[in-house]
Design a protein around this motif. Structure first.
Motif, PDB file in Angstrom:
ATOM      1  N   THR A   1       3.194   2.666   2.421  1.00 22.97           N
ATOM      2  CA  THR A   1       2.720   3.444   3.675  1.00 22.97           C
ATOM      3  C   THR A   1       3.874   3.227   4.566  1.00 22.97           C
ATOM      4  OG1 THR A   1       1.751   1.281   4.930  1.00 22.97           O
ATOM      5  CG2 THR A   1       0.285   3.012   3.285  1.00 22.97           C
TER       6      THR A   1
ATOM      7  N   PRO B   1      -4.321   5.006   0.537  1.00 20.46           N
ATOM      8  CA  PRO B   1      -4.006   5.926   1.589  1.00 20.46           C
ATOM      9  C   PRO B   1      -3.263   7.071   1.285  1.00 20.46           C
ATOM     10  CG  PRO B   1      -2.789   3.787   1.732  1.00 20.46           C
ATOM     11  CD  PRO B   1      -3.708   3.783   0.626  1.00 20.46           C
TER      12      PRO B   1
ATOM     13  N   CYS C   1       2.848   8.689   3.231  1.00 19.90           N
ATOM     14  CA  CYS C   1       2.728   7.735   4.213  1.00 19.90           C
ATOM     15  C   CYS C   1       4.002   6.767   4.589  1.00 19.90           C
ATOM     16  CB  CYS C   1       1.554   6.606   3.585  1.00 19.90           C
ATOM     17  SG  CYS C   1      -0.199   7.498   3.321  1.00 19.90           S
TER      18      CYS C   1
ATOM     19  N   CYS D   1      -2.403  10.304   6.773  1.00 17.91           N
ATOM     20  CA  CYS D   1      -2.681   9.276   5.635  1.00 17.91           C
ATOM     21  C   CYS D   1      -4.014   8.713   5.730  1.00 17.91           C
ATOM     22  CB  CYS D   1      -1.658   7.980   5.861  1.00 17.91           C
ATOM     23  SG  CYS D   1       0.051   8.354   5.466  1.00 17.91           S
ATOM     24  N   HIS D   2      -4.618   8.470   4.634  1.00 15.36           N
ATOM     25  CA  HIS D   2      -5.910   7.827   4.740  1.00 15.36           C
ATOM     26  C   HIS D   2      -6.012   6.268   4.648  1.00 15.36           C
ATOM     27  CE1 HIS D   2      -7.123  12.302   4.262  1.00 15.36           C
ATOM     28  NE2 HIS D   2      -6.415  11.994   3.077  1.00 15.36           N
ATOM     29  N   LEU D   3      -5.434   5.752   5.860  1.00 19.53           N
ATOM     30  CA  LEU D   3      -5.091   4.257   6.020  1.00 19.53           C
ATOM     31  C   LEU D   3      -6.594   3.663   5.859  1.00 19.53           C
ATOM     32  CD1 LEU D   3      -2.553   4.292   8.818  1.00 19.53           C
ATOM     33  CD2 LEU D   3      -2.333   4.096   6.188  1.00 19.53           C
ATOM     34  N   GLU D   4      -7.676   4.323   5.965  1.00 20.08           N
ATOM     35  CA  GLU D   4      -9.063   3.672   5.797  1.00 20.08           C
ATOM     36  C   GLU D   4      -9.632   3.537   4.397  1.00 20.08           C
ATOM     37  OE1 GLU D   4      -9.738   7.696   5.864  1.00 20.08           O
ATOM     38  OE2 GLU D   4      -8.433   6.763   7.114  1.00 20.08           O
ATOM     39  N   GLU D   5      -8.905   4.248   3.621  1.00 20.48           N
ATOM     40  CA  GLU D   5      -9.115   4.248   2.298  1.00 20.48           C
ATOM     41  C   GLU D   5      -8.215   3.117   1.252  1.00 20.48           C
ATOM     42  OE1 GLU D   5     -11.200   6.435   1.016  1.00 20.48           O
ATOM     43  OE2 GLU D   5     -11.656   7.547   2.560  1.00 20.48           O
TER      44      GLU D   5
ATOM     45  N   ARG E   1       0.781  -1.149  -0.109  1.00 25.47           N
ATOM     46  CA  ARG E   1       0.098   0.066  -0.025  1.00 25.47           C
ATOM     47  C   ARG E   1       0.789   1.286   0.073  1.00 25.47           C
ATOM     48  NH1 ARG E   1      -4.110   0.222   4.205  1.00 25.47           N
ATOM     49  NH2 ARG E   1      -5.415   1.578   2.611  1.00 25.47           N
TER      50      ARG E   1
END
Length: 163
Positions: free
Chosen positions: A50, A117, A88, A110-114, A48
């Motif tokens: 990150t 991210p 990220c 960071c948009h870790l839930e997306e 991902r």
């Protein structure tokens, strides 16, 4: 297609310095008004992008894209969009313009839930700052990865790394 190439590069590259050990982060000067405590994050490849393990090879291969200066509406706009796009895997970014001491440029979360991210959302703000027209001559960039290794580069106004 470019994203696929970057993913392949990231997957095959080794983290850290030539010895394989990450470089320690440089200590901030004691005169710094705001001292940020950084903590190394676990380095596990997730696919991902990150972590520094995944992001460092991409930023190494795309150094000429780290910053961009654009003349617009009577001012110089200094963009850090590329660094935001790989944030990220970063702990901190500092920039210094024309020999000024580098200052921390906050990174959006960071948009870790997306599913993506690293995406830049409207609520993340704008990845640039304005300066007087023609005033930017060089930009010093200090990137601290989330494994606390660092990389520093100085760029000319046209975005090319200076040697």
């Amino acid at each position: 297609m470019f994203d696929v190439i970057l993913a392949i590069i990231a997957a095959s590259a080794q983290p850290g310095t030539e010895s394989g050990a990450p470089e320690p982060a440089a200590a901030a000067p004691a005169s710094a008004a705001v001292q940020t405590a950084l903590t190394a994050e676990p380095q596990e490849a997730t696919g991902r992008f990150t972590t520094a393990l995944e992001v460092k090879p991409i930023l190494a291969a795309t150094q000429a894209n780290w910053i961009h200066v654009r003349e617009f509406d009577g001012q110089d706009l200094l963009y850090v969009t590329h660094l935001w796009s790989w944030r990220c895997g970063l702990a901190q970014v500092k920039l210094g313009v024309n020999g000024e001491a580098p200052e921390i440029w906050p990174l959006p979360d960071c948009h870790l839930e997306e599913g993506f991210p690293n995406m830049i959302k409207e609520e993340d703000g704008l990845p640039y700052r304005g300066y007087p027209l023609g005033s930017i001559e060089q930009i010093a960039v200090e990137v601290t990865y989330d494994d606390l290794s660092t990389e520093s580069l100085t760029f000319s106004r046209n975005g090319q790394p200076l040697q």
